[in-house]
Design a protein around this motif. Structure first.
Motif, PDB file in Angstrom:
ATOM      1  N   ALA A   8       0.828  -1.216   0.000  1.00  0.00           N
ATOM      2  CA  ALA A   8       0.000   0.000   0.000  1.00  0.00           C
ATOM      3  C   ALA A   8       0.859   1.262   0.000  1.00  0.00           C
ATOM      4  N   LYS A   9       2.059   1.196   0.572  1.00  0.00           N
ATOM      5  CA  LYS A   9       2.961   2.367   0.618  1.00  0.00           C
ATOM      6  C   LYS A   9       3.712   2.548  -0.694  1.00  0.00           C
ATOM      7  N   GLY A  10       3.618   1.534  -1.589  1.00  0.00           N
ATOM      8  CA  GLY A  10       4.293   1.639  -2.881  1.00  0.00           C
ATOM      9  C   GLY A  10       5.509   0.752  -3.002  1.00  0.00           C
ATOM     10  N   GLY A  11       5.598  -0.272  -2.184  1.00  0.00           N
ATOM     11  CA  GLY A  11       6.738  -1.184  -2.228  1.00  0.00           C
ATOM     12  C   GLY A  11       6.807  -1.972  -3.530  1.00  0.00           C
ATOM     13  N   ASN A  12       8.009  -2.449  -3.834  1.00  0.00           N
ATOM     14  CA  ASN A  12       8.268  -3.214  -5.056  1.00  0.00           C
ATOM     15  C   ASN A  12       8.035  -4.698  -4.761  1.00  0.00           C
ATOM     16  N   ALA A  50      11.622  -3.861   4.704  1.00  0.00           N
ATOM     17  CA  ALA A  50      11.740  -2.417   4.919  1.00  0.00           C
ATOM     18  C   ALA A  50      12.116  -1.750   3.605  1.00  0.00           C
ATOM     19  N   ASP A  51      11.719  -0.501   3.429  1.00  0.00           N
ATOM     20  CA  ASP A  51      12.091   0.281   2.251  1.00  0.00           C
ATOM     21  C   ASP A  51      12.245   1.733   2.678  1.00  0.00           C
ATOM     22  N   MET A  52      13.478   2.124   2.987  1.00  0.00           N
ATOM     23  CA  MET A  52      13.739   3.481   3.465  1.00  0.00           C
ATOM     24  C   MET A  52      13.508   4.526   2.375  1.00  0.00           C
ATOM     25  N   ASP A  53      13.544   4.126   1.091  1.00  0.00           N
ATOM     26  CA  ASP A  53      13.327   5.085   0.003  1.00  0.00           C
ATOM     27  C   ASP A  53      11.901   5.634   0.000  1.00  0.00           C
TER      28      ASP A  53
END
Length: 319
Positions: free
Chosen positions: A73-77, A103-106
């Protein structure tokens, strides 16, 4: 904020993508392709999408061990997500973290965390940082119903309250902490009543309706962004599968499962969009197939990716 047609279809598509991802992960785990533990969130898609659709791109989220839907939902790959679950070098944590540490800090997704209740204290830190920097960023903190019984929950929410931090704490109440019913572990009828002890607003949303969740959580986010401090929101929902893959769910009643399946969140939104002339059955099936294809591409990416080399074991590992 009133949602337009494009936004509504995007919410529907993300919910379908989360469901397809979870369904495929369940199969891959059963096939023996995924090591470790897997905690699926199928049935809880309305929370991830309804809450996160309210956020700015630079806002933070902190997730728990059932966090695949939050990252999507946050836009993760999903390629990197699937590769991580398969333990491959191309995964978000280079294959060393697995499902519970995505996790995706970007995109300011500060990680999924397997320590129950830790998301509240981590979110408190993110909220304090945003307040000191005067960045206007809000942190969405997700936790399960069982986590609200831990000391970390109470310590974190108390600090967030006295410092008026820009945090919205979301309890995803699926009524079971592993196999323990929430009715056994607390006498409260509403977990949001715990907000009273800390002098902050609390609200319970008894719904799998993504649009109701979007509207009510959006108000709490606006309040936090205006510097008025944290809120505690309990959203009652239901996980379609067990606590982890392999759980036989003998602690659940058949009538209970059947009752919640009638409140299936994706079907609920689909019927509403069709009624409003925004979606057709044919278009819904096209979206479903499109998301299924994307997930299969992610599986292909994961299977074709290499494992980390043995000599890389201690790289990027901190203690």
């Amino acid at each position: 904020m009133k949602l337009n047609k494009e936004q509504l279809l995007d919410m529907f598509s993300k919910m379908v993508l989360i469901r397809q991802f979870e369904t495929r992960v369940k199969k891959s785990f059963a096939d023996g392709d995924i090591p470790g533990f897997i905690h699926l969130s199928a049935g809880q898609e309305a929370i991830a999408v309804g809450c996160i659709t309210n956020l700015r791109e630079d806002d933070y989220i902190v997730s728990h061990h059932r966090g695949h839907g939050h990252l999507i939902a946050k836009g993760g790959n999903i390629n990197f997500m699937m590769a991580e679950l398969y333990g491959k070098k191309t995964g978000y944590c280079k294959g060393k973290g697995g499902s519970m540490h995505l996790a995706d800090m970007d995109i300011n997704m500060l990680g999924a965390h397997g320590i129950v209740g830790s998301t509240v204290t981590i979110s408190t830190g993110a909220g304090l940082s945003a307040k000191l920097r005067k960045s206007g960023q809000v942190t969405l903190c997700f936790l399960g119903d069982g986590a609200s019984n831990t000391g970390r929950f109470h310590e974190g929410i108390n600090l967030a309250a006295i410092w008026d931090l820009p945090i919205v704490i979301i309890i995803e109440n699926n009524f079971y902490a592993e196999a323990t019913s929430i009715f056994y572990s607390t006498r409260l009828k509403k977990l949001s009543d715990r907000a009273i002890a800390y002098g902050i607003p609390g609200e319970t949303i008894d719904s799998n309706d993504v649009l109701e969740i979007y509207e009510k959580v959006g108000k709490a986010i606006d309040r936090a962004r205006k510097g008025k401090g944290p809120s505690l929101i309990e959203i009652q929902t239901y996980r379609h599968f067990g606590h982890e893959e392999g759980d036989t769910e003998t602690y659940k009643k058949k009538s209970e499962i059947e009752a919640w399946l009638k409140k299936e969140p994706i079907e609920l939104l689909k019927r509403r969009l069709i009624k409003d002339g925004i979606l057709t059955e044919k278009e819904a099936e096209r979206i479903n197939q499109k998301m299924k294809n994307e997930v299969e591409e992610a599986v292909k990416f994961a299977k074709e990716s290499p494992y980390p080399e043995p000599e890389e074991t201690l790289e990027d590992v901190y203690a």
